[in-house]
Design an enzyme around this catalytic site. Structure first.
Site, PDB file in Angstrom:
ATOM      1  N   ASP A   1      -0.907   7.221   9.771  1.00 55.11           N
ATOM      2  CA  ASP A   1      -1.603   6.817  10.720  1.00 55.11           C
ATOM      3  C   ASP A   1      -0.811   5.852  11.583  1.00 55.11           C
ATOM      4  O   ASP A   1      -1.392   4.914  12.194  1.00 55.11           O
ATOM      5  CB  ASP A   1      -2.790   5.979  10.185  1.00 55.11           C
ATOM      6  CG  ASP A   1      -2.155   5.031   8.843  1.00 55.11           C
ATOM      7  OD1 ASP A   1      -0.924   5.074   8.892  1.00 55.11           O
ATOM      8  OD2 ASP A   1      -3.027   4.426   8.140  1.00 55.11           O
TER       9      ASP A   1
ATOM     10  N   SER B   1       0.662  -1.281   0.163  1.00 60.74           N
ATOM     11  CA  SER B   1       0.169  -0.066  -0.159  1.00 60.74           C
ATOM     12  C   SER B   1       0.835   1.205   0.036  1.00 60.74           C
ATOM     13  O   SER B   1       0.322   2.342  -0.429  1.00 60.74           O
ATOM     14  CB  SER B   1      -0.829   0.060   1.264  1.00 60.74           C
ATOM     15  OG  SER B   1      -0.121  -0.060   2.418  1.00 60.74           O
TER      16      SER B   1
ATOM     17  N   HIS C   1       1.188   4.276   7.282  1.00 59.54           N
ATOM     18  CA  HIS C   1       1.306   4.654   6.224  1.00 59.54           C
ATOM     19  C   HIS C   1       1.953   6.315   6.060  1.00 59.54           C
ATOM     20  O   HIS C   1       2.061   6.682   7.130  1.00 59.54           O
ATOM     21  CB  HIS C   1      -0.036   4.823   5.399  1.00 59.54           C
ATOM     22  CG  HIS C   1      -0.586   3.609   5.340  1.00 59.54           C
ATOM     23  ND1 HIS C   1      -1.477   2.945   6.069  1.00 59.54           N
ATOM     24  CD2 HIS C   1      -0.404   2.489   4.475  1.00 59.54           C
ATOM     25  CE1 HIS C   1      -2.013   1.677   5.800  1.00 59.54           C
ATOM     26  NE2 HIS C   1      -1.306   1.402   4.700  1.00 59.54           N
TER      27      HIS C   1
END
Length: 264
Positions: A217, A44, A220
């Site tokens: 967060d 991600s 990320h």
């Protein structure tokens, strides 16, 4: 000229124009442009890199008109799954000279705690072997080691990430110390394979720096984290793309009367 001769010549004129169009189209197709590629392969952290202010979009902007930057980030994936899908992303055919560089960025999911997140967890030793396998496969596909850059996971802010886990109904499933073990394994693998590495885990914590500014967060990247990655990755990429030419001429250099002479 009589009316009859005029009517007999019109089809010839139309055919002549049609023939010229066909020839022009053929010439354009026969001289298609091959754009070099930089392939970003990862989880991600790579997938989200094309968002506004993302590190991938920053690299793509730097390489506009020189190179395609291809995002092949797969959110939630680990290195085990990556070894399965890599041959589908860069098929093993003839050597691919069009690839200028490939980044491999996995580990943020591999390092999940086995008892808390067994679906994504990959043992550290297997993680190292998976990275080696991907580098080996790329070499067999014509992407030499000097074109490969491994990227470690960034550090983990446990307090912030625990809040995200609780919101999803689970307990903290990663630790920064364990993430560091996988980052070190990535660095060791890069040395073993003879490829470059961008050690985000160490760089973002260098000299006791508050690395939380680089995260959104806890896991990320924030805007500042994306900027950090873009700057450091560019230092490794720049030498690999420095000789790539500017594709197609500058607009002021195009002959306006016969543009095809400049563009084909």
């Amino acid at each position: 000229m009589s009316k009859s001769s005029t009517y007999t010549e019109l089809p010839v004129v139309k055919w002549s124009r049609h023939f010229k169009n066909v020839v022009a189209t053929f010439m354009t197709m026969s001289k298609s442009i091959t754009w070099p590629r930089v392939v970003l392969f990862g989880d991600s952290i790579t997938q989200f890199s094309f968002q506004a202010n993302g590190w991938g979009s920053e690299i793509a902007n730097k390489l506009a008109r020189k190179c395609d930057v291809v995002n092949r980030g797969l959110s939630g994936y680990n290195s085990r799954w990556a070894t399965v899908v890599l041959p589908r992303i860069i098929p093993k055919r003839a050597p691919d000279a069009s690839i200028a560089a490939v980044t491999i960025a996995f580990g943020a999911n591999d390092c999940s705690l086995e008892d808390k997140n067994p679906q994504q967890h990959v043992p550290c030793e297997e993680y190292k072997e998976n990275l080696k396998e991907m580098v080996k496969f790329l070499a067999s596909a014509g992407v030499s080691n000097d074109k490969v850059i491994l990227i470690t996971p960034p550090p983990l802010h446990e307090e912030w990430w625990e809040k995200e886990c609780i919101l999803k109904g689970s307990s903290l499933n990663r630790l920064n110390s364990v993430t560091g073990q996988y980052a070190q394994a990535c660095v060791q693998t890069a040395s073993h394979c003879g490829v470059d590495v961008l050690d985000l885990w160490s760089l973002m914590q260098k000299d006791g720096e508050d690395f939380s500014v680089y995260l959104s967060d806890g896991l990320h990247l924030s805007d500042k984290g994306n900027q950090f990655v873009a700057e450091h990755l560019w230092r490794l990429l720049e030498s690999r793309v420095a000789d790539l030419p500017f594709i197609l001429p500058y607009w002021a250099d195009v002959d306006p009367k016969t543009p095809e002479n400049s563009l084909l």
